[in-house]
Design a protein around this motif. Sequence first.
Motif, PDB file in Angstrom:
ATOM      1  N   SER A 378      22.304   5.809 -47.290  1.00  0.00           N
ATOM      2  CA  SER A 378      22.154   5.338 -48.669  1.00  0.00           C
ATOM      3  C   SER A 378      23.474   4.918 -49.291  1.00  0.00           C
ATOM      4  CB  SER A 378      21.524   6.438 -49.535  1.00  0.00           C
ATOM      5  OG  SER A 378      22.433   7.513 -49.715  1.00  0.00           O
ATOM      6  N   PHE A 379      24.565   5.095 -48.554  1.00  0.00           N
ATOM      7  CA  PHE A 379      25.885   4.843 -49.131  1.00  0.00           C
ATOM      8  C   PHE A 379      26.026   3.412 -49.645  1.00  0.00           C
ATOM      9  CE2 PHE A 379      30.098   3.018 -48.245  1.00  0.00           C
ATOM     10  CZ  PHE A 379      30.844   3.687 -49.187  1.00  0.00           C
ATOM     11  N   ASP A 380      25.718   2.427 -48.811  1.00  0.00           N
ATOM     12  CA  ASP A 380      25.874   1.026 -49.223  1.00  0.00           C
ATOM     13  C   ASP A 380      25.057   0.720 -50.464  1.00  0.00           C
ATOM     14  OD1 ASP A 380      27.680   0.367 -47.255  1.00  0.00           O
ATOM     15  OD2 ASP A 380      26.146  -0.282 -45.827  1.00  0.00           O
ATOM     16  N   LEU A 415      34.230   5.174 -41.346  1.00  0.00           N
ATOM     17  CA  LEU A 415      35.304   4.192 -41.398  1.00  0.00           C
ATOM     18  C   LEU A 415      34.855   2.927 -42.131  1.00  0.00           C
ATOM     19  CD1 LEU A 415      38.124   3.229 -40.647  1.00  0.00           C
ATOM     20  CD2 LEU A 415      37.243   2.561 -38.410  1.00  0.00           C
ATOM     21  N   ASN A 416      33.637   2.461 -41.871  1.00  0.00           N
ATOM     22  CA  ASN A 416      33.122   1.284 -42.570  1.00  0.00           C
ATOM     23  C   ASN A 416      33.021   1.546 -44.069  1.00  0.00           C
ATOM     24  OD1 ASN A 416      32.903  -0.085 -40.140  1.00  0.00           O
ATOM     25  ND2 ASN A 416      30.744   0.453 -39.852  1.00  0.00           N
ATOM     26  N   GLY A 417      32.536   2.740 -44.420  1.00  0.00           N
ATOM     27  CA  GLY A 417      32.436   3.077 -45.838  1.00  0.00           C
ATOM     28  C   GLY A 417      33.795   3.161 -46.497  1.00  0.00           C
ATOM     29  N   SER A 418      34.752   3.703 -45.775  1.00  0.00           N
ATOM     30  CA  SER A 418      36.115   3.806 -46.302  1.00  0.00           C
ATOM     31  C   SER A 418      36.688   2.422 -46.594  1.00  0.00           C
ATOM     32  CB  SER A 418      36.991   4.556 -45.294  1.00  0.00           C
ATOM     33  OG  SER A 418      38.338   4.561 -45.703  1.00  0.00           O
ATOM     34  N   GLN A 419      36.512   1.492 -45.675  1.00  0.00           N
ATOM     35  CA  GLN A 419      37.006   0.131 -45.889  1.00  0.00           C
ATOM     36  C   GLN A 419      36.310  -0.532 -47.068  1.00  0.00           C
ATOM     37  OE1 GLN A 419      36.281  -1.525 -42.000  1.00  0.00           O
ATOM     38  NE2 GLN A 419      38.208  -0.744 -41.142  1.00  0.00           N
TER      39      GLN A 419
END
Length: 966
Positions: A378-380, A415-419
């Motif tokens: 659900s982050f995105d 890592l994708n969320g961090s970016q």
Amino acid sequence: MDYEKDDQEQLVEDNRPITWKDRVSDALTSRPALFTYLTVTCVTIGLLIPMWFLIYYPLDLEMPIYTRGSCMIATKYRFPCLVGEENTTDLTCALAGCCWYDEEGSADQGPAKCFHSMPASYTYKMHNSTVGPNSISADLTAYSFADTEARRAVRTPYNNSALPHVTASVTIAEPERVLLEMGPPPAVALTANSDSHPVSVNGSVLTIASNTGPEWDFFAVVSRTSTGQALVDTRLGATIVSDQYTEFTVVPASTAVYGLGQAFHSTLRRTFDWPPRTAMFGRSRLFSEGSHPFYMCIEPSGDVHGVYLETSAPVEVQLMPGPSITFRVLDSRVKLHVLAGPTPADVTDQYTQLVGRPRLPPLWALGFHLCREGDVGSFDTVMEQMVASRIPFESDCVDATALLPLGFEASEEFLNGSQKLHGMNRHVMAAVAPHLPLYRDPVGEENTAYPPYEDADVQGLLLRNDNNTDNVYGELYDLSRNRTWNVSYVDYSNPATVGWAKPLYQGLITNNSIDGFFLMRNTPTNDGEDMCNDSLPFVPNLGDSKTLSNGTVCMLSKQASGDHLTSHNRYGQEQTRTVREATKDTFPSLMLTSTSTSPGSGLQGGHFATGMTADWTSLSLALVETLELGLYGIPQSGYPICGSRNSTSIPTDDTERLETLCLLWYQLLPYLPLAVSHYEAGHLPRNPTQMSSSFKLSVLAQVSQRYVFIPYHYTLLVEASQTGVPPLRPLWYEFAQDNATWDIDQQLLLGPALMIAPALTEGQQIVELYLPGSCWYEYFQGFRPKDDIGPGWVKLPVPAQQTLIYQRAGSVIFNQQASETLSQQRVDGIYSATVALTCEEGYQASGTLYLPGDDAAIGPGSVTVTVRDNSTVEIVSGLSRPFCDFYYNHNYTSVLKQVQIFGITESVTNVTLALTPAGGAPLPPTVLTDPIHQTLEPPALIVQDVNLDWCRFERAEITWTVAELV
């Protein structure tokens, strides 16, 4: 002499005849009758007391009685003996040298059945002593009446050996601090002192008293020199010292005691009405992650002092109606500090000088943060919706379980969320546990080597078992993925651990662009079966557990600092310190919070814990705990907004009630020291955008309001880093002289100037508000909730969309126009100031703003505002040239646009602005005609378009003239 005739004559007035009533009265009150009464009374008492005693304390002639003193003690002074022992009987109690009274129908939490005599059978007696100019010291010998009578070595009630000899000292270490110490002595011969008498040493602030000479019981009394008020008195109760158990009792100055946590209690003021015993022992349970054996006490005079028991061992405290406070410590030493105050702020200053000043967090830590467990999918969506709704926020954790338990490796999703977050100019938080898995794989899969564990093992940086033959092992369960890992535990007390951790943390941060850590499960947690054999004489009251090792590591494990038992409560702080030390050179502005805290944790970071349910009870408890943590020198602390777990009191499908509760919680968000939305795996999502559209709009207003108050929050945190004074504080912290404030914990003060009066119960329509001091103004419009000057109560309706907030007369509060991030707010957010004038004759007000720098090289800069001469607001900039150059280079704003003034009851005829350039001469005053707005009901003057750049001008004066109203 005829007593009866004399008595009769005294009854006659104006020749009135003597009636039968007069004769009866005369007979009953004559001197012979009174003598008869006295004789009969004495004989009756002489017969009844022994009979009553035999009934009250039935004695078994075959049972040895080893009590030293009297057992006829008022219930409030019955100090429990054999605490925590199961199946205690009159015989086992008597054999322990204690008194027994089994009152039929007594409550479990009432007076103890087995209790110490008075004086107690257990004490330490003076052997020799020395009195110096600032101290009283002595060599003591253990004494137990029960053991003396039985001709055996001195033991404790729990049948372990007491230390036969200890040294004790009471020292005026500083004018405002006394230190009481007891513990094992050095190996020196003891010589008796024949001079026996009480003795005291007078200091300028505190006075200490004890006694000298052989065979006298040791005690310590610390008093305030100016008033003679005893602050700490150890003359009551038992004094017991053994290798793993120490007990002593202090009598406080009053029952207005706050602290002694973390422990579950519903009110900030501790109760002395036979509450249950509470343990200060870090474990993974709500409100018990940390240990803070410290309290503040308000004396009858309104002066305040603090008491700090310096220990990292498990502690149990019991507050009894005497009043008295009994400490039971699993250690062989006592180190008790008494801090004189006399104000709460003075106590905090003295306490944080001892344990460490709180660390000033980075500015972005003051914003709004999002987090979740096991819901990375659900982050995105959440991020996109937060940006689309323009709700301000600073960071996200992507998934709080993403790094568990391989704490130095992150998933591709993380890592994708961090970016993504850094692309939105936001920050990344990561949850880290202190455990090291033995293998890269969970239980049941391949045993692939995990280098961080192997390196720590080779270097000897792991906790060892009680005989030092192997590492300590446990289990860590990952609920979100239904996996279990075999883990070991890092010994963070070992100084060499920093060197091992440095490349690991720096690599983790660099590879994943992490800006901060939530340090979780660091009590430390063990989800595996308790296989420990901790043979301890006493176990503090843990409620649901009879062993300390349940849910954590074995207490007799070995670490660099000794047995884990005596350092257990520092484990979380030592992990935080290790992370801080390992990253300080490369990442000095890292944001750190820890679930487990202890005295001095504020030096390393803040506190954040989960496990709280979404209900109204949790809302109140969270406020009490946040206030307490501020008293402990951890100013930036908090609990998840709207809880992190579902509540049994609100069905999961009752979204209306849940949103009603969450809205109340969000209405407090502008004023909380730490604002985090977090939910755990398997529980309802509760990030703002995961609720209804109307709820999302309400949250937008509340979070934006938090950003408006960021300058005030930051100013309070700067002051906390200097003196320890908590940003969020109870009313008595500012008004200790007013005893009406002592019991209030549902009104809060943000700093000294802003009062918050939330609604904390379901369906609440009215807030009963106490207004201490002189007068207060409603913050947004300047209304005074009551017309008269002075303290008093008012009843006010609960607003629909905000919490009641009031500004204290004589204060100045700065705020800033909100943006969606604090980095953007530093560029666009122009400043304003709200001045609340005193209500007495002659206007006054003052306040300070700290503007954030960037790092240690560019620290905070200050601006002060003062109202003087009844009609002038003086603004003085203390910003340095390097500070202003830094602001200009980053396009940060330093402009004050508006000044709002509450309390001018006369009509203003004109307003002028006089500016003094930095390093230059004052410029001629300018008359301001537009826009200026004044209302007399409420009395408020708003001066807009001041446009004062604090970096260009070092001083400004806003002056007005007034006309008396007819």
